[in-house]
Design a protein around this motif. Sequence first.
Motif, PDB file in Angstrom:
ATOM      1  N   SER A 182     -36.601 -24.075  36.585  1.00 51.73           N
ATOM      2  CA  SER A 182     -35.664 -24.668  35.623  1.00 51.73           C
ATOM      3  C   SER A 182     -34.433 -23.816  35.336  1.00 51.73           C
ATOM      4  O   SER A 182     -33.306 -24.234  35.596  1.00 51.73           O
ATOM      5  N   SER A 183     -34.613 -22.621  34.779  1.00 52.24           N
ATOM      6  CA  SER A 183     -33.426 -21.858  34.392  1.00 52.24           C
ATOM      7  C   SER A 183     -33.776 -20.410  34.120  1.00 52.24           C
ATOM      8  O   SER A 183     -34.943 -20.051  33.907  1.00 52.24           O
ATOM      9  N   ASN A 204     -32.548 -28.578  30.768  1.00 59.32           N
ATOM     10  CA  ASN A 204     -33.786 -29.329  30.959  1.00 59.32           C
ATOM     11  C   ASN A 204     -33.737 -29.953  32.348  1.00 59.32           C
ATOM     12  O   ASN A 204     -32.741 -30.589  32.709  1.00 59.32           O
ATOM     13  N   SER A 205     -34.776 -29.771  33.137  1.00 63.11           N
ATOM     14  CA  SER A 205     -34.749 -30.222  34.525  1.00 63.11           C
ATOM     15  C   SER A 205     -35.662 -31.401  34.818  1.00 63.11           C
ATOM     16  O   SER A 205     -35.614 -31.957  35.914  1.00 63.11           O
ATOM     17  N   TYR A 206     -36.504 -31.800  33.848  1.00 65.88           N
ATOM     18  CA  TYR A 206     -37.511 -32.827  34.125  1.00 65.88           C
ATOM     19  C   TYR A 206     -37.590 -33.834  32.983  1.00 65.88           C
ATOM     20  O   TYR A 206     -37.310 -33.516  31.823  1.00 65.88           O
ATOM     21  N   ARG A 218     -28.117 -33.506  34.182  1.00 67.88           N
ATOM     22  CA  ARG A 218     -28.509 -32.195  33.673  1.00 67.88           C
ATOM     23  C   ARG A 218     -27.284 -31.430  33.153  1.00 67.88           C
ATOM     24  O   ARG A 218     -26.169 -31.634  33.606  1.00 67.88           O
ATOM     25  N   ASN A 560     -40.666 -25.120  31.394  1.00 70.76           N
ATOM     26  CA  ASN A 560     -39.954 -26.396  31.465  1.00 70.76           C
ATOM     27  C   ASN A 560     -40.114 -26.994  32.864  1.00 70.76           C
ATOM     28  O   ASN A 560     -39.161 -27.243  33.583  1.00 70.76           O
ATOM     29  N   THR A 561     -41.368 -27.186  33.235  1.00 70.30           N
ATOM     30  CA  THR A 561     -41.723 -27.751  34.537  1.00 70.30           C
ATOM     31  C   THR A 561     -43.009 -28.556  34.356  1.00 70.30           C
ATOM     32  O   THR A 561     -43.691 -28.428  33.333  1.00 70.30           O
TER      33      THR A 561
END
Length: 685
Positions: A182-183, A204-206, A218, A560-561
């Motif tokens: 994610s980051s 936020n990736s999902y 995103r 965040n996955t």
Amino acid sequence: MNIITKSSERVKVWAVVFACFLVGSGAFSQQFKIEQSSVPEAFWQAELSFPDRQRQIDDTLSLNSLYAFDSFKNQGEFYVSVGKAVQSFSIFVNQERLDTSAFKAGNSYKINFSKIARDGKNILQVASIRTKRNGAGKDYKVRISIPYPSLKEGTPGEVGIDKTVFDVISEIIQSDVEHGFSSAQIAVAKNGAQIYKNSWGYLNSYDLDGLPLPLEERTKVTNDTLFDLASCTKVLSVNCALEYLISGKRLSLETKVSDILGEEFYKKTIKSKYKYGSIPGIVQNKKLKEEITIRDLVCHRAGFPPCPCYYNKNFNYAVQRREKQNQKAKNKLYAGCGADEKTRTETYEAVCKTPLLYKPGTKVLYSDVDYIILGFVVEKITGERLDEFCKKTFWEPLGLERIAFNPLQNGFSKEDCAATELRGNTRGGTLLDFEGRSETIQGEVHDETAYYSMAGISGHAGLFSTAENALKLLFALNYGGYGNLQFFAKDVIDTFFSPQSEERANWAVGWYHQGNDRRSWNFSQSASRRTVGHNGWTGTFVMIEPDANLQLAYFTSKRNTPFNENNTFEFDGSYFTSANYGFIPQLIFEGMTNGSSKTRSLILLLGDMAHDKFRLVDLERVKGEKVTDSSHPIVQAAYSILEVFVKRAVKDGSQEALGLAKESLKWLSTERDAEEIEKIKGLLK
């Protein structure tokens, strides 16, 4: 001809010797910048008065004339105040002589010595003070005021680090982001200079189902993005507060907690048994609890269980385990989950009721309860809530504008914060032991106890910050102050940074400690034994390496996955290299070396990292079977580091590097990794 040449050489040699003699005996250095100036109101690294700096006669190593202080190359200043009765004196910094002939009695001067400053310890010498007559008091003194060092902007090259290693760090993290991570955000300081900062990935990736969001939906992380620090809160809030209060003689590590919080801390303890250990008898439990000290808590040896989940009535207190809803409530310490001040007060009462799991001092057991209590201790002593005290005492004086508890209540928006877990604290509905948040958490503390029990403000979790703001705090924690700000006494810093004991060398006082390579997976193989740091569950990491004058803040949103449906505490992000903190300091230390084969060493290190990742792929099992799906996060993580290695090998162009890159194709499965094989072949063309 030879005779004439030798004579000339002798003349040159004697000229050099004579020049050195002049410098050492009376010649003045031109490396100082001097200006008449009043001495500002400030808190100093050192306030010295010569002669008799130690306020007693002592000829041992001339300590009365010498003083060692912290500074760094290309920065450094101090103030000189000349007493009215002083006629002459000499000042040396790092054995360079300052011209004091024009200094007038009764005046003060600002001295800039940045051209001769050293990284780390610098030596001040004040000697040969002559006065009009004998006497005492400030009129007969030369007084020196030395500020603390502060962070300047710098580059890796200026502090002796090869920039290439930061390029490689960036390539690894960026590649991981492209493969599903994610980051991340980083800030690094060395020798008094912030030499690197960067950010990668997205807020936020999902979506809630764990599906990747389209790139156009995103928002990119920046260096100003706030990250949920989780347990790094412990060192960047409570440790700061404790060291400050101890330095000011308002607290001692040996102070009993009950002397601060009162009798209720132990008298309200409930009678209860833990299945896997407990103190026999409520009387004994209370007696031992009464004697717990601040040191016991900060060293995680006070006897408390790891986390009693005060917010969760279905938590099985006896076995310290979460259980499903609709069963008989088993948590005798349930205090509510209102996420408000009322619940925070009730949680304090529950903490006082909490019985000990083991006899204090007999072992180290990492416990959030320890730092929840320490947060309450700080509040009791200062009369201020923890966040208010930290803001007034540290953040505002240091100019830290992007650090806060409860950021959404303090001027920040969700778009200022990196998101953490998808679907709140419920793991997509698989954890039903309490009614937790169900949306992606962004701008609210993830930690359940901090959020539900402590209204977002706790000593164990809840702080949000950027890496750059955290770095400034780490710098102050390392040196005791910042510029004209004083926070911590150096002997207090030394105490907190020291190992607890020979048997517990991997623990300092309130910090993780390197010891004899006890924390290498965090701090690297190259970090000195004195290195300290901490990490947080959300994917955050801070580190201080005193011997190398190095401070590091590295924050990620590895939670965040998506998560593993078969193991709800296993997140996809944790498979990636970027989630494992130790590779960052290891590469930085690699960049500090000057070996003739440094470039080749770095490439081969990347090759070994990629190879080991594929070995882990071979060990991974899904329902007892080897991984055959290329979308599995461990496979994607292996692809990511492999691509970084191959690209570096191609850039190097040597036959050795290219040969190893070609051999890496053997690590891949022809069926599962068909697309990746073609990609690697394309990179090798």
